[in-house]
Design a protein around this motif. Structure first.
Motif, mmCIF file in Angstrom:
data_model
loop_
_atom_site.group_PDB
_atom_site.id
_atom_site.type_symbol
_atom_site.label_atom_id
_atom_site.label_comp_id
_atom_site.label_asym_id
_atom_site.label_seq_id
_atom_site.Cartn_x
_atom_site.Cartn_y
_atom_site.Cartn_z
ATOM 1 N N ARG A 79 0.826 -1.259 -0.091
ATOM 2 C CA ARG A 79 -0.135 0.094 -0.044
ATOM 3 C C ARG A 79 0.822 1.312 -0.023
ATOM 4 N NH1 ARG A 79 -4.077 -2.218 4.573
ATOM 5 N NH2 ARG A 79 -5.663 -3.120 2.936
ATOM 6 N N ALA A 91 -4.808 8.798 -10.681
ATOM 7 C CA ALA A 91 -5.170 7.312 -10.886
ATOM 8 C C ALA A 91 -4.418 7.027 -12.037
ATOM 9 C CB ALA A 91 -6.506 7.075 -10.812
ATOM 10 N N SER A 136 -13.559 5.967 -10.390
ATOM 11 C CA SER A 136 -14.798 6.695 -10.048
ATOM 12 C C SER A 136 -14.459 8.238 -10.208
ATOM 13 C CB SER A 136 -15.364 6.277 -8.636
ATOM 14 O OG SER A 136 -14.488 6.739 -7.736
ATOM 15 N N ASN A 174 -14.691 10.536 -8.190
ATOM 16 C CA ASN A 174 -13.933 11.036 -7.013
ATOM 17 C C ASN A 174 -12.666 10.726 -7.101
ATOM 18 O OD1 ASN A 174 -13.963 8.586 -6.025
ATOM 19 N ND2 ASN A 174 -15.215 9.048 -4.114
ATOM 20 N N CYS A 211 -11.334 7.469 -6.668
ATOM 21 C CA CYS A 211 -11.195 6.050 -6.088
ATOM 22 C C CYS A 211 -11.212 5.079 -7.261
ATOM 23 C CB CYS A 211 -12.432 5.658 -5.187
ATOM 24 S SG CYS A 211 -12.146 6.618 -3.785
ATOM 25 N N ASP A 255 -10.374 0.720 -8.212
ATOM 26 C CA ASP A 255 -10.015 -0.609 -7.868
ATOM 27 C C ASP A 255 -9.596 -1.319 -9.343
ATOM 28 O OD1 ASP A 255 -9.888 -2.988 -6.801
ATOM 29 O OD2 ASP A 255 -11.858 -3.363 -6.250
#
Length: 184
Positions: free
Chosen positions: A47, A57, A102, A104, A106, A108
């Protein structure tokens, strides 16, 4: 297996270090065994906090892909060698990236492994529905690897995908033609 996992952790720590805040990259879980119905998987978690003032991102994806679990080290030279060996043939989604970002920020993401791509294929000779199946599955090779063991591991990891396709074809009473072959 432990050497392979540690190599991947080191690669990912390096990749994340290029886009994360200094000192934020850490390994909260190292070589943890997760058990599933068909396989036991050694898993490590790496992490870091994205340096949001400079990086986004997309920068993270660019820094981390292709994943070290697919390339080994050194990453750039390995990719050149793989391109030569695979003669520029696309792997399709196998070893690529699947996920979402997303609004915002975020996200995955996952590396696509143990996957199958089924493509309809015309069979004008006997009017039967035929499908092409391409299964992506592999094993990591290190200097200490036993090629027979790695091949058996790849067969084990792909077993459920292969059986699922076979069962699906039997239910549909359709033909499935394999694309490529298992190579040792």
């Amino acid at each position: 297996d432990r050497a392979e996992n540690l190599m991947i952790v080191d690669l990912l720590r390096n990749d994340l270090g290029r886009v994360c805040q200094v000192g934020s990259v850490h390994v909260p879980k190292l070589m943890h065994i997760e058990s599933y119905a068909t396989v036991h998987q050694m898993v490590s978690t790496v992490r870091g906090m994205l340096d949001g003032d400079k990086m986004h991102a997309i920068d993270l994806i660019e820094a981390c892909f292709p994943g070290g679990s697919m390339t080994g080290a050194p990453k750039q030279r390995t990719m050149e060698i793989l391109d030569e060996i695979e003669q520029g043939v696309s792997r399709g989604p196998y070893s690529g990236c699947l996920g979402y970002i997303s609004l915002n920020g975020c996200m995955d993401m996952n590396i696509v492994i143990r996957s199958a791509v089924l493509t309809p294929s015309d069979n004008p000779q006997n009017n039967t529905e035929t499908w092409r199946a391409s299964i992506g599955c592999g094993g990591a090779i290190t200097a200490l690897s036993d090629s027979d063991d790695e091949y058996e591991e790849m067969l084990l990891k792909s077993r459920v995908v292969r059986k699922t396709i076979s069962d699906w074809a039997a239910l549909k009473r359709t033909a499935v033609v394999s694309v490529g072959r298992l190579q040792k």
